[in-house]
Scaffold this active site. Structure first.
Site, mmCIF file in Angstrom:
data_model
loop_
_atom_site.group_PDB
_atom_site.id
_atom_site.type_symbol
_atom_site.label_atom_id
_atom_site.label_comp_id
_atom_site.label_asym_id
_atom_site.label_seq_id
_atom_site.Cartn_x
_atom_site.Cartn_y
_atom_site.Cartn_z
ATOM 1 N N ASP A 95 20.417 15.724 -92.890
ATOM 2 C CA ASP A 95 21.012 15.164 -92.559
ATOM 3 C C ASP A 95 20.178 13.911 -92.699
ATOM 4 O O ASP A 95 19.607 13.271 -93.122
ATOM 5 C CB ASP A 95 19.922 15.356 -91.215
ATOM 6 C CG ASP A 95 20.847 14.953 -89.927
ATOM 7 O OD1 ASP A 95 21.411 14.433 -89.515
ATOM 8 O OD2 ASP A 95 20.446 15.312 -89.024
ATOM 9 N N ASP A 190 24.728 11.062 -89.543
ATOM 10 C CA ASP A 190 23.973 10.592 -88.234
ATOM 11 C C ASP A 190 25.202 9.325 -87.729
ATOM 12 O O ASP A 190 25.035 8.720 -88.425
ATOM 13 C CB ASP A 190 22.670 10.121 -88.198
ATOM 14 C CG ASP A 190 22.538 10.590 -86.332
ATOM 15 O OD1 ASP A 190 22.501 11.653 -86.231
ATOM 16 O OD2 ASP A 190 21.831 9.305 -86.657
ATOM 17 N N GLU A 242 28.953 12.805 -87.834
ATOM 18 C CA GLU A 242 28.755 12.870 -87.293
ATOM 19 C C GLU A 242 29.591 11.412 -86.266
ATOM 20 O O GLU A 242 28.830 10.519 -86.343
ATOM 21 C CB GLU A 242 27.380 13.181 -85.943
ATOM 22 C CG GLU A 242 27.424 12.588 -84.594
ATOM 23 C CD GLU A 242 25.480 12.504 -83.980
ATOM 24 O OE1 GLU A 242 25.267 12.817 -82.962
ATOM 25 O OE2 GLU A 242 25.397 11.632 -84.418
ATOM 26 N N HIS A 316 21.824 20.436 -81.556
ATOM 27 C CA HIS A 316 20.155 19.440 -81.028
ATOM 28 C C HIS A 316 19.868 18.871 -80.112
ATOM 29 O O HIS A 316 19.456 18.075 -79.391
ATOM 30 C CB HIS A 316 19.059 19.257 -81.716
ATOM 31 C CG HIS A 316 19.565 18.250 -82.738
ATOM 32 N ND1 HIS A 316 20.757 17.567 -83.497
ATOM 33 C CD2 HIS A 316 19.520 16.844 -82.898
ATOM 34 C CE1 HIS A 316 21.270 16.836 -83.612
ATOM 35 N NE2 HIS A 316 20.103 16.141 -83.574
ATOM 36 N N ASP A 317 21.410 18.298 -79.392
ATOM 37 C CA ASP A 317 21.340 17.263 -78.519
ATOM 38 C C ASP A 317 22.760 17.445 -77.064
ATOM 39 O O ASP A 317 22.025 17.090 -76.122
ATOM 40 C CB ASP A 317 22.608 16.196 -78.710
ATOM 41 C CG ASP A 317 21.747 15.541 -80.010
ATOM 42 O OD1 ASP A 317 20.921 15.042 -80.347
ATOM 43 O OD2 ASP A 317 22.608 14.618 -81.345
#
Ligand code: TEU
Ligand code: CA
Length: 540
Positions: A95, A190, A242, A316-317
């Site tokens: 990430d 990200d 993302e 994870h969000d």
């Protein structure tokens, strides 16, 4: 094998497996479970940030891009994990949080100490704009005693980097090269559509200011430049961006191969269909018509213009999709398979978020004290300020908190569900005794359904490469689509509701072969009655 045939598994390292029993998952925990992931059949694991960080945003506040947080282990643990993964034919995706750094990062510290060079690494202004931080409050904070303000689109301990400065770009390229040298074959970037800020920043009252800093034209130049200077030279590397608050048009530009930007993008529109008036901290049943319209629009346009989607229900969000879209009290198992089928047979690269393969649910916490996530804690306070009672605010947080997906993997029914022997950093889900990996492998059927789906993608080029077209787009219960490639076609039918529904099967599929089904349809005829949450694919 191209990224179109692969399936990627996301690991939130804090909650995967804790091997030294300090309550926090670690790299050796991931290494230990590589055979499990091999058994599932995934090709690559994406690991959420493992770098030194004060953990104000669970590692998305990076203090050093090229080291390992001691909480997760050492660089040699990482190399060990890489080796085991390679031996099992599994690649690793890291990430990259390149929009911002932690204010603990030495760049920010040197900037604060007055070093001009490093001040130019950040976005400093005399006058703040009216933009709202994604975690609440104004997006600008005072920069030490200088009288200036620095931009932080997220928490105030996450300072946005100044990509206009070529030195910043070069530093970040070096980070990518560092990990590429270690054999890393994937990068998840990200909020990468926020990196390109305009020279002159302007107030923007619409949508908390998002249009003023999202998908700016220069973003594409920065991503293309990064591609050319780093991963663009290695065909084996998979990249996914993302994209926050984006559009299908922009995502086509980010992913069209000839533009040499990224392989694919994550977008979140389909996970906002249960937001009232577009606001996250509300409660509403999901809007099926809207969900379907989004899938069809994105599926069709991406297909026609040769863009590529990352397909996912969970990360994870997000609260667990099962709790959002399925009547889990009655149909958890059928629903889990239906959701899986809907994306794994689709056009794009599927992602599985840890625990999804066993049908894990939201943890069902009882009190606010159990929540850890900074966004959830801020939202709770804001809901109280807006006039909600404590109970009302809690109910909303319980439905929407990112912590819903961040609780430890339920490995077995032992103490702390086999995740650790020490007290976990965040509570376990209440369902740990009924829903866990050991039990699933013994008597469950969700895991094996995922195994089948992953295999089918590799066996049938129409799944990996086929085009996308909507099927019965106005049907009130069905999400259906047709994939086509070289004379082969696949009809995918998903009933999103706990009621049966009957559909007419198009002529061309009436004598087709059922490739996968979460019930057991023997023959396809002219008509098909889909059972609650039934999902099946017909091939010819
Ligand atoms: O998330 C991007 C993002 O826009 C999130 O704020 C998302 O909208 C929100 O979590 C939904 O409630 C990425 C990471 O995935 C997230 O974990 C980080 O907190 C964020 O960036 C900042 O790095
Ligand atoms: Ca540990």
């Amino acid at each position: 094998m191209s990224f179109k045939e692969k399936v990627i598994y996301q690991i939130y390292p804090k909650s995967f497996l804790d091997t030294n029993h300090d309550g926090v998952g670690d790299l050796l925990g991931i290494k230990q479970k590589i055979p499990y992931l091999k058994r599932l059949g995934v090709d690559m694991i994406w690991i959420s940030p493992i770098y030194p960080s004060p953990q104000n945003d669970n590692g998305y506040d990076v203090a050093n891009y090229t080291a390992i947080n001691p909480m997760f282990g050492t660089m040699s643990d990482f190399e060990n994990l890489m080796k085991t993964a390679k031996e099992h034919g599994i690649e690793v995706m890291l990430d990259m949080v390149f929009n911002h750094v932690s204010t603990d990062h030495e760049w920010f510290q040197k900037a604060l100490a007055g070093e001009k060079k490093y001040q130019d690494y950040f976005i400093l202004r005399e006058e703040p704009t009216d933009w709202v931080s994604k975690f609440g409050g104004n997006a600008w904070a005072p920069f030490g005693e200088t009288g200036k303000y620095y931009l932080h689109l997220f928490d105030k301990t996450q300072a946005d980097l100044n990509w206009r400065n070529p030195e910043v770009r070069e530093e970040l390229y070096e980070v990518l090269r560092f990990w590429m040298d270690k054999g890393v074959k994937g990068f998840r970037f990200d909020v990468i559509n926020l990196i390109g800020k305009d020279e002159v920043l302007k107030d923007c009252s619409e949508n908390d200011g998002k249009p003023a800093y999202t998908d700016r034209p220069i973003n594409h130049d920065y991503i293309h430049g990064m591609n050319q200077e780093t991963f663009g030279n290695d065909d084996e590397i998979i990249t996914v961006g993302e994209m926050s608050f984006t559009t299908v048009g922009e995502c086509i530009l980010y992913t069209k191969p000839e533009r040499k930007e990224l392989n694919m993008t994550f977008n979140f529109h389909h996970l906002k269909v249960d937001y009232q008036d577009g606001k996250k901290w509300t409660q509403m049943p999901f809007d099926f018509a809207k969900l379907k319209e989004l899938f069809h629009t994105w599926g069709t346009q991406m297909s026609e213009e040769n863009g590529w989607n990352a397909l996912f229900w969970n990360n994870h969000d997000q609260p667990r999709a099962l709790n959002r879209f399925i009547d889990v009290d009655n149909y958890r198992v059928a629903g889990a398979k239906m959701l899986a089928g809907a994306i794994h047979l689709n056009r794009g690269t599927p992602y599985i978020y840890m625990g999804e393969e066993i049908g894990m649910l939201d943890p069902d916490f009882d009190t606010m004290e159990q929540y850890v996530d900074i966004e959830s804690l801020n939202a709770y306070q804001e809901l109280l300020v807006e006039g909600k009672t404590k109970q009302e605010a809690f109910e909303i947080v319980k439905r929407k908190s990112r912590d819903n997906s961040r609780t430890p993997i339920q490995w077995d029914s032992g103490e702390y569900s086999g995740f650790s022997k020490g007290t976990p950093w965040i509570g376990l889900g209440k369902s740990a005794n009924e829903i866990n990996v050991a039990k699933e492998l013994q008597e469950g059927s969700i895991f094996s359904y995922y195994q089948q789906l992953i295999k089918l993608r590799k066996e049938y080029p129409v799944i990996a490469e086929g085009s996308y077209e909507a099927f019965l787009p106005d049907h009130p219960q069905l999400y259906g689509y047709i994939r086509r490639l070289d004379g082969h076609s696949l009809l995918v039918l998903n009933n999103f509701f706990p009621q049966e529904t009957t559909i007419e099967v198009p002529e061309e599929f009436a004598a087709g072969q059922v490739l996968i089904d979460n019930y057991s349809t023997e023959v396809v005829g002219k008509e098909l009655t889909l059972k609650p949450y039934q999902s099946l694919a017909i091939y010819r």
